[in-house]
Every structure is written in C-alpha cells, then in structure tokens.
Design an enzyme around this catalytic site. Structure first.
Site, PDB file in Angstrom:
ATOM      1  N   ASP A   1      -1.998  -9.005 -12.851  1.00 22.95           N
ATOM      2  CA  ASP A   1      -2.373 -10.399 -12.591  1.00 22.95           C
ATOM      3  C   ASP A   1      -3.870 -10.578 -12.363  1.00 22.95           C
ATOM      4  O   ASP A   1      -4.546 -11.288 -13.106  1.00 22.95           O
ATOM      5  CB  ASP A   1      -1.564 -10.965 -11.418  1.00 22.95           C
TER       6      ASP A   1
ATOM      7  N   ASP B   1       2.280   1.823  -4.591  1.00 25.07           N
ATOM      8  CA  ASP B   1       3.051   1.688  -5.833  1.00 25.07           C
ATOM      9  C   ASP B   1       2.526   2.668  -6.873  1.00 25.07           C
ATOM     10  O   ASP B   1       1.329   2.961  -6.927  1.00 25.07           O
ATOM     11  CB  ASP B   1       2.952   0.261  -6.375  1.00 25.07           C
TER      12      ASP B   1
ATOM     13  N   ASP C   1       1.818  -0.624   1.461  1.00 25.31           N
ATOM     14  CA  ASP C   1       2.688   0.266   0.695  1.00 25.31           C
ATOM     15  C   ASP C   1       1.918   0.836  -0.489  1.00 25.31           C
ATOM     16  O   ASP C   1       0.798   0.419  -0.780  1.00 25.31           O
ATOM     17  CB  ASP C   1       3.948  -0.457   0.203  1.00 25.31           C
TER      18      ASP C   1
END
Length: 438
Positions: A129, A51, A49
């Site tokens: 992260d 983002d 996907d």
C-alpha cells in the site's frame, strides 16, 4: 542497503520470526521480514508484530511447519503458531492481470474480492500500500530492499501510496483508514496526491464487511492515538461511514454535549493506554453511542407513548442494531454496554438501599465513569447527581447511610417525567352547563 548501511540487528527481531525466516531460507526459498516490522525498527520503535513474505506457496509453507494453519479466502495466508505468538507468512503477490477467475476477482466498484495471484518480490512491492511499508529485510545477507523511495519517505516523514491512489483505494477502501492510522502513529504527513481522493471515496467504506471494520476501529482508537485519529477521520470524512449515528448528533450540534463526550472519550482512552491501563470496547461504544441512544429513546417515547424506561430499553436494541451494520460489535461487548446504559437510569434512584445495591453491580464502575463523563458534557442537574454519587462512592459506611437516607434523587416525578398527568376534573355549573375550573 547492505548490513552496514542500516541499524537493524537480529537481536531486535523476535526469536520465532527468525525461526520462520531461517527455515524457509534453509529449505531453498526466499524469505524476508516485510512491512511494518522493518519500518518500525528503522524508526527506532518496537514492532507490534513481525510479518514474513516468501516465494513459497501456502501449501509449501504448510509442509515445512507442523504448527502452521492456512487462513483467509480473499488473501490466502499461512499462520505459524508459537503459543500466543503468531507469525504471518504471505506468498509474494503478483498482478491481477496475470490471474484468472479462481485466483483474482473484483466487484463493479473495483474492490478486490479474491487476490491469490502469486509473483516475485518486485511485483509484491508494487502491490504494497504505502512506500514506507515496501521495505524488505533479507535473512540471506541481512540487507534491506527499499521500493518506491520507502526509506527516503520514512526519513522525511511522508506517507505516500504506491500506484494510482484512486485505483488503490477502490481495490481496498480500508487503505484510507490505514493512511490516517499510519499518519497518526508515525507522525507523518499524508502526501497531497495520496490525500486528494479520500473525501470523495470515503463512502466506499460502507461496503466493507462490518466484522473487518470492528478490527480497524480497535487499531484506530486503542493504540494511544485516538484523539489525533478522530481529528483526521473527521477531516477526511471517514468517521461518518463508521459511526453514522454519532456523526448525525455532531452535525445537529457541533459544540454540544455529544461533541464534548466524544472528545473526552478519546482523551481518556489515550490516557489509559499511555498509563498501561486496560481499556474495553464495551465502555468505549457505550460512551460513544450514549447521545444517539438518548435521542432514539425520546423519539420512541413520543411516537409510541411508552414510558421513559420502556422507550429507553427499546432504543438500546435499535441503536446497537444500526451501529452493527457498519461495525460488528461482538456480543461479549454489546451485552455489557447495555448494562452500562441501563445503570444510567438507576443512578437517578438512590434512596434507601437502592444506592447500596447499585454499588454491588459488576458494571457499576464503568457506569459510574460514564455518569461522570456525561456530567462533564452536560452540567446542570446531572452534575449535581454525579456530585452526590462521588460523595457516596468516597464515603465510609456510616456516611453512605446518611447520604442514602437523605437523598432527594429518584422522586416519582423524576422517574415518570414522560408520563402524562391525569387531567383535573372540572365543575359543571347548574345554569348553562359551561365548565368552570376548580
């Protein structure tokens, strides 16, 4: 990295993601493709996907897109919906210290409960992260911005956490699972400083909502890297918080049937994913929890005196209830898992028309696969039973009739092995009343 310094082309980006990027940019906002999509394109992989991140707030995004819905309380996000395709758009994250009670909140352990402090792209990168996810593709000039040495780590296949690992894991313990998943998916080595706190902090996963853990389990085990992820999870003590009942079985018998079953479940799941065959959570959980179920059924039978059949049914509810405390299994999968378990008992009774009736059950194939897997894990009489069913499944109608009429499975002794026998009567002598066996 300017356009001529990298390999990403707009042709590799989905048309819907480009629509979102261009509309944000043309409306005067900053717009970047971010994270995994950029990372995978640089690695030559096809992103699952795309983002987007921007300096527009969720409310401003919603004004630009009629097909937008705002989701999330802990993290406020905008989902731009194009049929089945959803482009997730986030606003640049800022630092918690800049927020207030309504925008930023943590619990006593340091886990983020609310995180809606907005900032700029530099602050957002610090909030990512791993360095390999702090990559931004700018739709304005098609350049890439890399933070924390992300491109360097990507080239060297090193997974490194941004910031202090202890603090970052406490903010969101699921990052420990993401470390394992990315290491397996991308063939990366976890940086020693990133890996060091995982074992001691693994119990923090018990505080994560069970519904969120279900989604993480699907990502870990249904992406073709189940075997590798299982190995890393057990190495870093991350498996037990998710599957405490299974881990208890493995500790009792490290090389026993439960371990063999677990290994085969992961191997078969990976094989089906690679062959583009469907996999279902119902079968996955039914197989994984089979030995905890068997153990619980035996305990109930001993404690209550119930028949094996009734104890087995009671155990199904107990095992699912305990498992759902850590991983919330949706009912659409837990119900068929029960069916698969129930059919394991019916496999023992194949005389006459029972075998034909069982063959017509909607969950027969899944239950039959579990029977074969159990036979591989245990051998012995179960292997003989599985062999009979293999013959029955592969036979034509006439051969099936012969097999069913000659079946020696499912005798009353097998079915009622847990029931007590009535004691024999004893003869009483005419003399002193002492008994003598018949």
């Amino acid at each position: 990295m300017p356009r001529d310094g990298h390999t990403i082309s707009r042709k590799q980006i989905s048309a819907n993601a480009l629509k979102v990027l261009y509309r944000l940019h043309n409306s005067g906002y900053q717009a970047y493709l971010v994270g995994g999509g950029v990372r995978d394109l640089l690695l030559g992989l096809e992103p699952k996907d795309f983002d987007v991140v921007t300096n527009a707030t969720p409310e401003e995004i919603k004004k630009l897109f009629r097909n937008c819905r705002l989701v999330g309380r802990r993290f406020r996000l905008a989902h731009i919906v194009f049929g089945r395709d959803v482009i997730e758009v986030a606003t640049f994250r800022g630092h918690h210290a800049d927020g207030n009670e309504t925008t930023s909140k943590t619990n006593a352990a340091g886990r983020l409960l609310r995180d809606n402090v907005y900032g700029d792209i530099d602050q957002d990168a610090e909030r990512r992260d791993f360095t390999v996810n702090a990559l931004y593709y700018d739709i304005k000039d098609y350049s890439i911005r890399s933070y924390g040495g992300g491109v360097h780590d990507l080239q060297n296949r090193v997974l490194r956490l941004i910031g202090d690992p202890q603090t970052r894991y406490r903010e969101d313990p699921v990052r420990m699972l993401r470390a394992v998943r990315f290491a397996g998916k991308l063939g990366m080595k976890i940086d020693p400083q990133t890996a060091a706190p995982i074992k001691p902090l693994a119990p923090l996963l018990k505080d994560i909502p069970a519904a969120r853990m279900y989604e993480e389990v699907l990502k870990l085990f249904f992406a073709g890297k189940a075997g590798q992820n299982l190995r890393l999870m057990r190495e870093y003590h991350l498996f037990e918080p998710l599957f405490p009942l299974v881990e208890a079985q493995l500790k009792d018998s490290p090389k026993g049937p439960a371990m063999r079953m677990l290994t085969e479940v992961m191997h078969n799941t990976d094989a089906r994913i690679l062959e583009d065959k469907p996999v279902t959570p119902a079968y996955f959980f039914a197989a994984l929890l089979w030995y905890p179920l068997q153990s619980r059924a035996q305990d109930i039978a001993l404690e209550s005196g119930l028949t094996r059949y009734d104890a087995f049914y009671a155990a199904m509810g107990d095992v699912l209830e305990q498992q759902c405390q850590s991983i919330s299994i949706p009912r659409r999968f837990s119900t068929p898992a029960r069916d698969i378990w129930q059919l394991q008992l019916r496999f023992e009774r194949s005389k006459g028309g029972r075998a034909f009736k069982l063959l017509e059950h909607p969950k027969f194939r899944a239950a039959y696969d579990l029977l074969l897997m159990r036979a591989n894990a245990e051998g012995g009489n179960l292997a003989k039973q599985a062999s009979w069913w293999q013959q029955f499944v592969d036979a034509d109608d006439e051969q099936r009739k012969q097999l069913a009429s000659g079946s020696n499975q499912g005798t009353s002794r097998n079915r009622n092995s847990n029931q007590r026998r009535r004691p024999r009567r004893r003869k009483v002598s005419d003399g002193d009343g002492a008994g003598a066996s018949e």
